[in-house]
Design a protein around this motif. Structure first.
Motif, PDB file in Angstrom:
ATOM      1  N   ALA A  93    -104.708  -6.194 -19.097  1.00 25.43           N
ATOM      2  CA  ALA A  93    -105.553  -7.349 -18.746  1.00 25.43           C
ATOM      3  C   ALA A  93    -105.443  -7.685 -17.262  1.00 25.43           C
ATOM      4  N   LEU A  94    -104.340  -7.259 -16.632  1.00 28.60           N
ATOM      5  CA  LEU A  94    -104.101  -7.596 -15.228  1.00 28.60           C
ATOM      6  C   LEU A  94    -104.584  -6.532 -14.262  1.00 28.60           C
ATOM      7  N   ALA A  95    -104.615  -5.271 -14.681  1.00 33.50           N
ATOM      8  CA  ALA A  95    -104.922  -4.182 -13.758  1.00 33.50           C
ATOM      9  C   ALA A  95    -105.622  -3.052 -14.489  1.00 33.50           C
ATOM     10  N   GLY A  96    -106.337  -2.231 -13.705  1.00 32.32           N
ATOM     11  CA  GLY A  96    -107.044  -1.087 -14.258  1.00 32.32           C
ATOM     12  C   GLY A  96    -107.081   0.053 -13.270  1.00 32.32           C
ATOM     13  N   PRO A  97    -107.894   1.057 -13.531  1.00 31.61           N
ATOM     14  CA  PRO A  97    -107.968   2.218 -12.645  1.00 31.61           C
ATOM     15  C   PRO A  97    -108.276   1.805 -11.202  1.00 31.61           C
ATOM     16  N   GLY A  98    -107.576   2.438 -10.266  1.00 35.87           N
ATOM     17  CA  GLY A  98    -107.792   2.127  -8.864  1.00 35.87           C
ATOM     18  C   GLY A  98    -107.042   0.913  -8.381  1.00 35.87           C
ATOM     19  N   GLN A  99    -106.126   0.407  -9.207  1.00 29.52           N
ATOM     20  CA  GLN A  99    -105.329  -0.753  -8.823  1.00 29.52           C
ATOM     21  C   GLN A  99    -103.847  -0.455  -9.028  1.00 29.52           C
ATOM     22  N   ALA A 100    -103.001  -1.317  -8.467  1.00 34.10           N
ATOM     23  CA  ALA A 100    -101.552  -1.115  -8.537  1.00 34.10           C
ATOM     24  C   ALA A 100    -100.867  -2.387  -8.992  1.00 34.10           C
ATOM     25  N   VAL A 101     -99.683  -2.222  -9.593  1.00 31.40           N
ATOM     26  CA  VAL A 101     -98.874  -3.362 -10.018  1.00 31.40           C
ATOM     27  C   VAL A 101     -97.440  -3.162  -9.548  1.00 31.40           C
ATOM     28  N   LEU A 102     -96.755  -4.266  -9.281  1.00 35.18           N
ATOM     29  CA  LEU A 102     -95.338  -4.226  -8.960  1.00 35.18           C
ATOM     30  C   LEU A 102     -94.542  -4.250 -10.257  1.00 35.18           C
ATOM     31  N   LEU A 151     -92.807  -2.912   1.111  1.00 36.42           N
ATOM     32  CA  LEU A 151     -93.594  -2.184   0.123  1.00 36.42           C
ATOM     33  C   LEU A 151     -94.193  -0.929   0.747  1.00 36.42           C
ATOM     34  N   PRO A 152     -94.283   0.148  -0.026  1.00 36.10           N
ATOM     35  CA  PRO A 152     -94.856   1.388   0.517  1.00 36.10           C
ATOM     36  C   PRO A 152     -96.356   1.247   0.757  1.00 36.10           C
ATOM     37  N   SER A 153     -96.868   2.046   1.661  1.00 35.47           N
ATOM     38  CA  SER A 153     -98.304   2.059   1.941  1.00 35.47           C
ATOM     39  C   SER A 153     -99.019   2.862   0.863  1.00 35.47           C
ATOM     40  N   ILE A 154     -99.995   2.247   0.214  1.00 31.10           N
ATOM     41  CA  ILE A 154    -100.736   2.907  -0.860  1.00 31.10           C
ATOM     42  C   ILE A 154    -102.224   2.604  -0.702  1.00 31.10           C
ATOM     43  N   PRO A 155    -103.086   3.456  -1.249  1.00 28.01           N
ATOM     44  CA  PRO A 155    -104.526   3.204  -1.120  1.00 28.01           C
ATOM     45  C   PRO A 155    -105.051   2.115  -2.047  1.00 28.01           C
ATOM     46  N   GLU A 156    -104.327   1.836  -3.128  1.00 26.55           N
ATOM     47  CA  GLU A 156    -104.816   0.861  -4.107  1.00 26.55           C
ATOM     48  C   GLU A 156    -104.386  -0.560  -3.742  1.00 26.55           C
ATOM     49  N   ALA A 157    -105.125  -1.521  -4.241  1.00 28.09           N
ATOM     50  CA  ALA A 157    -104.747  -2.926  -4.067  1.00 28.09           C
ATOM     51  C   ALA A 157    -103.735  -3.311  -5.134  1.00 28.09           C
ATOM     52  N   ILE A 158    -102.679  -4.003  -4.711  1.00 26.13           N
ATOM     53  CA  ILE A 158    -101.696  -4.520  -5.677  1.00 26.13           C
ATOM     54  C   ILE A 158    -102.248  -5.820  -6.240  1.00 26.13           C
ATOM     55  N   VAL A 159    -102.416  -5.875  -7.556  1.00 22.21           N
ATOM     56  CA  VAL A 159    -103.123  -7.007  -8.156  1.00 22.21           C
ATOM     57  C   VAL A 159    -102.254  -7.844  -9.083  1.00 22.21           C
ATOM     58  N   ALA A 160    -101.037  -7.419  -9.394  1.00 23.42           N
ATOM     59  CA  ALA A 160    -100.202  -8.171 -10.329  1.00 23.42           C
ATOM     60  C   ALA A 160     -98.756  -7.706 -10.196  1.00 23.42           C
ATOM     61  N   ARG A 242    -104.553 -18.243 -13.383  1.00 24.35           N
ATOM     62  CA  ARG A 242    -104.646 -16.973 -12.652  1.00 24.35           C
ATOM     63  C   ARG A 242    -105.162 -15.835 -13.523  1.00 24.35           C
ATOM     64  N   VAL A 243    -105.022 -15.959 -14.836  1.00 23.45           N
ATOM     65  CA  VAL A 243    -105.470 -14.928 -15.764  1.00 23.45           C
ATOM     66  C   VAL A 243    -106.369 -15.584 -16.796  1.00 23.45           C
ATOM     67  N   SER A 244    -107.515 -14.974 -17.061  1.00 18.69           N
ATOM     68  CA  SER A 244    -108.446 -15.575 -18.017  1.00 18.69           C
ATOM     69  C   SER A 244    -108.088 -15.192 -19.446  1.00 18.69           C
ATOM     70  N   SER A 245    -108.321 -16.120 -20.334  1.00 18.19           N
ATOM     71  CA  SER A 245    -108.091 -15.866 -21.752  1.00 18.19           C
ATOM     72  C   SER A 245    -108.997 -14.751 -22.253  1.00 18.19           C
ATOM     73  N   GLU A 246    -110.202 -14.682 -21.709  1.00 19.09           N
ATOM     74  CA  GLU A 246    -111.156 -13.651 -22.124  1.00 19.09           C
ATOM     75  C   GLU A 246    -110.649 -12.259 -21.782  1.00 19.09           C
ATOM     76  N   ALA A 247    -110.026 -12.121 -20.596  1.00 20.30           N
ATOM     77  CA  ALA A 247    -109.497 -10.813 -20.204  1.00 20.30           C
ATOM     78  C   ALA A 247    -108.358 -10.391 -21.130  1.00 20.30           C
ATOM     79  N   VAL A 248    -107.517 -11.332 -21.492  1.00 18.18           N
ATOM     80  CA  VAL A 248    -106.410 -11.026 -22.402  1.00 18.18           C
ATOM     81  C   VAL A 248    -106.952 -10.661 -23.777  1.00 18.18           C
ATOM     82  N   GLN A 249    -107.900 -11.435 -24.257  1.00 20.45           N
ATOM     83  CA  GLN A 249    -108.485 -11.185 -25.577  1.00 20.45           C
ATOM     84  C   GLN A 249    -109.121  -9.794 -25.633  1.00 20.45           C
ATOM     85  N   ALA A 250    -109.850  -9.441 -24.581  1.00 22.80           N
ATOM     86  CA  ALA A 250    -110.518  -8.132 -24.557  1.00 22.80           C
ATOM     87  C   ALA A 250    -109.494  -6.998 -24.537  1.00 22.80           C
ATOM     88  N   SER A 251    -108.409  -7.196 -23.806  1.00 26.16           N
ATOM     89  CA  SER A 251    -107.370  -6.171 -23.745  1.00 26.16           C
ATOM     90  C   SER A 251    -106.640  -6.033 -25.079  1.00 26.16           C
TER      91      SER A 251
END
Length: 474
Positions: A93-102, A151-160, A242-251
């Motif tokens: 629900a927090l991240a998907g393809p093309g994104q990064a998480v810590l 943090l290391p340099s990466i092409p993706e955006a860290i989103v969560a 910061r996180v929508s209930s709809e995104a969690v429900q869909a995941s």
């Protein structure tokens, strides 16, 4: 050939392992009553009056809404695939393809699997390593602040970001400043609090603060690892904006079964409702007092106990007496004492929520016999500190590494290659190597030391990429 059903009959051995209900002795009263009914009468589908975790109507939906209201949060979802399924759904629900998480380096393997399934890049944050015990400790505020600055340099955006609180062994620090630091970076925070559910329902008891009370956006609680529910039950909490209930429900719809067990759903409800009562508070108070007394008696008798922030975890540092925790575990089990987590340097017992009357005396007697049977030849050497003291990320996305053409090499011959699989002793389920990471010389030396101490769980072979890919991190 073993048959499973006979192994599920009553067992006279003392359970110091998960689930924490102690083979049913500490199950919630409402659940005990349910299980006394005719066998199978509770094995029902999602009837309209029952519903399910993702339905808008029915008893499950009403219970989830009521619990969210009582705890003052925005959302509550029961889970019947353990903390694993809910952690994977929450991360998705927090991240998907093309994104990064810590992720902390001691993240559970289920989160690495979520990164593989979702095409997510994990960026690992270092955690302290207790070399005298051979396992990770709790993330600290200075450790996190330092990691965020490098943090290391990466092409993706860290989103969560994800935190683990507490660790498998009960190590914990105040999650409030950690969550606040990540929020200042603009990141929503998911906390794996599978081993700390009782922190959130402790009333005035002397336990670490729950991340649910410290401002985390998503929190996953196991309801059998640190609460008295049936195995495979868990709950996911959502709070804040910061996180929508709809995104969690869909995941959750993507990750959760379409045929949830009515029994496990009832266990979720009964467990959480009971943990909001005064009878639960009294039970927890008794168990914590008993745990402190057991630890004090064992220390006074000379048993080498390590400290933990959770009194219900008992860490026997067998290395101090020249013994492997793996060998000690096998010895104790043959004599009717079943521990939770054996490791090369220690053995962790889960005292759980059932009474452990007489345990201190029994453990003293068994420890003396164990010492006589295996005289101490000197303290075991500590494990090497892993070369993972800075923030890092795999050279290749795990999703690509697991799908690339691979070959199997001996661990000794894998130096310099990129891993195509995970090396992950279970339990505790904390990866030592993940797909996409390069096995540099210092990492190889550390993995070989783990293999020598833990040969049954750290294999001597590993899959690596057959061909070197073109890797660019940015």
């Amino acid at each position: 050939m073993h048959s499973l059903i006979p192994l599920l009959r009553p067992d006279r051995r003392q359970p110091l392992h998960l689930p924490v209900h102690g083979r049913g002795r500490a199950l919630p009263p409402a659940l005990k009553r349910l299980l006394r009914q005719a066998p199978g009468s509770w094995d029902l589908p999602e009837l309209p009056e029952i519903g399910g975790p993702l339905e808008s109507e029915g008893a499950v939906a009403e219970s989830q809404t009521q619990l969210a209201s009582v705890l003052g949060v925005a959302g509550c979802w029961f889970g019947v695939n353990g903390a694993t399924g809910l952690l994977q759904a929450a991360l998705s629900a927090l991240a998907g393809p093309g994104q990064a998480v810590l992720l902390p380096r001691n993240a559970h393997r289920s989160l690495i699997a979520a990164c593989v399934m979702g095409g997510i890049r994990p960026v690992f944050l270092p955690v302290p390593f207790l070399s005298d015990r051979g396992h990770p400790g709790a993330m600290s505020e200075p450790c996190l602040e330092q990691a965020l600055m490098a943090l290391p340099s990466i092409p993706e955006a860290i989103v969560a970001a994800v935190l683990v609180h507490p660790t498998y062994h009960g190590y914990a620090s105040d999650p409030t400043p950690l969550i606040a630091a990540l929020h200042r970076c603009g990141l929503p925070v998911l906390v794996d609090e599978a081993h700390g559910t009782h922190f959130a329902f402790s009333g005035g008891e002397d336990l670490p603060r729950s991340s649910l009370h410290a401002g985390a956006d998503l929190v996953v609680h196991s309801l059998h690892k640190s609460a008295p529910g049936l195995g495979q039950t868990a709950v996911l909490w959502l709070q804040g904006m910061r996180v929508s209930s709809e995104a969690v429900q869909a995941s959750l719809l993507r990750f959760q079964t379409s045929s949830p067990s009515a029994l496990l759903l009832a266990s979720c409800e009964a467990t959480l409702h009971w943990m909001l009562t005064s009878s639960w508070e009294r039970l927890l108070q008794r168990r914590l007092q008993e745990a402190h007394q057991i630890a004090a008696r064992l220390r006074a008798a000379g048993l080498p106990l390590g400290s933990s922030d959770d009194p219900l975890r008992l860490i026997l540092v067998t290395a101090e007496q020249g013994m492997s925790g793996l060998d000690a575990d096998a010895w104790f089990m043959q004599r009717g004492l079943i521990a939770e987590l054996p490791e090369p340097l220690c053995l962790t017992f889960c005292l759980g929520l059932a009474s452990q009357r007489g345990l201190a005396q029994r453990m003293q007697q068994l420890w003396r016999k164990l010492q006589l049977s295996q005289p101490c030849s000197g303290r075991l050497e500590p494990l090497l500190v892993p070369p993972l003291e800075t923030s890092s990320t795999p050279e290749l996305l795990p999703a690509l590494a697991v799908r690339a053409q691979a070959c199997e090499l001996s661990l000794q011959d894998s130096g310099g290659r990129i891993a195509a699989e995970m090396i992950c002793p279970y339990p505790p389920g904390i990866p030592l190597l993940i797909p996409g990471e390069r096995i540099e010389s210092d990492r190889l030396e550390w993995l070989l030391s783990q293999h020598r101490r833990w040969p049954a769980l750290v294999p001597g072979k590993v899959k690596v990429l057959a061909e070197e890919p073109q890797v660019q991190l940015g």
